[in-house]
Design an enzyme around this catalytic site. Structure first.
Site, PDB file in Angstrom:
ATOM      1  N   HIS A   5      -6.677  -6.620   0.898  1.00  0.00           N
ATOM      2  CA  HIS A   5      -5.590  -5.654   0.725  1.00  0.00           C
ATOM      3  C   HIS A   5      -4.372  -5.968   1.587  1.00  0.00           C
ATOM      4  O   HIS A   5      -3.235  -5.860   1.120  1.00  0.00           O
ATOM      5  CB  HIS A   5      -6.125  -4.256   1.057  1.00  0.00           C
ATOM      6  CG  HIS A   5      -5.137  -3.156   0.869  1.00  0.00           C
ATOM      7  ND1 HIS A   5      -4.456  -2.942  -0.311  1.00  0.00           N
ATOM      8  CD2 HIS A   5      -4.712  -2.181   1.725  1.00  0.00           C
ATOM      9  CE1 HIS A   5      -3.663  -1.890  -0.185  1.00  0.00           C
ATOM     10  NE2 HIS A   5      -3.801  -1.417   1.038  1.00  0.00           N
ATOM     11  N   ASP A  50      -0.177  -4.978  -3.494  1.00  0.00           N
ATOM     12  CA  ASP A  50      -1.551  -4.495  -3.625  1.00  0.00           C
ATOM     13  C   ASP A  50      -1.676  -2.970  -3.683  1.00  0.00           C
ATOM     14  O   ASP A  50      -2.506  -2.392  -2.994  1.00  0.00           O
ATOM     15  CB  ASP A  50      -2.444  -5.062  -2.518  1.00  0.00           C
ATOM     16  CG  ASP A  50      -3.896  -5.155  -2.997  1.00  0.00           C
ATOM     17  OD1 ASP A  50      -4.132  -5.809  -4.022  1.00  0.00           O
ATOM     18  OD2 ASP A  50      -4.779  -4.540  -2.381  1.00  0.00           O
ATOM     19  N   SER A 110       0.841  -1.195   0.000  1.00  0.00           N
ATOM     20  CA  SER A 110       0.000   0.000   0.000  1.00  0.00           C
ATOM     21  C   SER A 110       0.885   1.258   0.000  1.00  0.00           C
ATOM     22  O   SER A 110       1.722   1.410  -0.883  1.00  0.00           O
ATOM     23  CB  SER A 110      -0.961  -0.046   1.186  1.00  0.00           C
ATOM     24  OG  SER A 110      -2.043   0.832   1.008  1.00  0.00           O
TER      25      SER A 110
END
Length: 308
Positions: free
Chosen positions: A288, A143, A119
């Site tokens: 995620h 992700d 992220s």
């Protein structure tokens, strides 16, 4: 929280994997402006893999992945998170964080790293690899791609952190996380809250990361929240361009790990392949936070990349 306190969960996590827990110690580096960057070093040998976490998390989000990996590793608390100093300007973007991390990473490592970021940490890792190729041997992005909000479901996160700025106990925080569907099992949520919060001198409990304070302040001032939202919308395109520029400048081989229920949609993955054709893309059946939902599988991918 002492180092022994924060490492209290590792033996149980290691036993569940059938591995021995490595020695772990906390590192601190002071930046020229007096702020500090903190990290965990796993193993006695110099690290070969460095991990950067996502927004609102901390270095411990990688504990199980590192244990499963079984390699000397470094897990960094991004500025504004964990035991690292907050930024007074609240500027938490990949390029700015990369500038903060270049000096401590150079001090803590003796060779180019397999740089793994999830992220916000993935955008930061790309910016580090672009600006400091001597620090990155390979890049694994988890992700996230440029143009996708690294905070994810902003409404849910804002609502989660919009409660009181401090709490009577960690049990209250754990109950709140579970009520929002966050943290996984009750035991995992309690562990996450323990490692991502601190007890103040007055006995009240608060989150370690700056994002909670920012969200809480915006929730109390709707006009400021609206203005901040407008600024974020205007900047998102600029940040996306910057992120793609970073990836174009990276000379290290790149792997994108996509959670099938995460933030990177199949359409986003197509764009990534078009913009970064030399990169490989690996899908995992997770959300995620791949490092928390499938840590062993992610460790296998990182190990394979590291051994090339």
């Amino acid at each position: 929280m002492t180092c022994m306190d924060e490492l209290r969960f590792l033996p149980e996590q290691a036993a569940a994997l059938g591995v021995a827990a490595p020695p772990v110690r906390r590192l601190t580096h002071t930046l020229p402006d007096g702020r500090t960057v903190s990290a965990l070093r796993y193993g006695d040998a110099p690290p070969v893999v460095t991990f950067l976490h996502g927004a609102g998390l901390n270095a411990h989000t990688w504990d199980t992945t590192v244990l499963a990996l079984g390699m000397p590793a470094l897990s960094v608390d991004l500025p504004g998170h964990g035991d690292s100093s907050w930024r007074e300007d609240a500027a938490y973007t990949g390029g700015i964080l990369a500038a903060d991390l270049a000096e401590p990473l150079a001090a803590w490592t003796d060779r180019p790293q397999v740089l793994v970021g999830q992220s916000l940490g993935g955008l930061t890792a790309a910016a580090v690899a672009a600006a400091h190729p001597e620090l990155a041997r390979r890049l694994v992005i988890v992700d996230i791609t440029p143009g996708i909000d690294p905070d994810g479901d902003a409404a849910q996160i804002a609502a989660f952190f919009a409660g009181p700025a401090d709490w009577a106990s960690r049990e209250e925080l754990t109950a709140r996380a579970l009520s929002f569907g966050l943290g996984g099992s009750p035991d995992a949520a309690a562990r996450g809250v323990f490692l991502n919060s601190r007890v103040r001198a007055d006995g009240r409990v608060e989150w370690k990361h700056h994002f909670a304070r920012i969200a809480n302040a915006l929730a109390a001032d709707p006009d400021a929240a609206a203005a901040a939202s407008a600024r974020q919308g205007a900047m998102r395109g600029l940040l996306a361009d910057s992120g793609w520029d970073d990836l174009a400048r990276v000379t290290a081989p790149i792997t994108l790990v996509r959670g099938e229920r995460g933030f990177v949609t199949p359409a986003d993955a197509v764009v990534f392949r078009e913009r970064v054709p030399a990169a490989e893309v690996v899908d995992l059946p997770t959300g995620h936070n791949v490092q928390e939902e499938a840590p062993v599988e992610l460790a296998g991918i990182v190990a394979e990349v590291a051994e090339r």
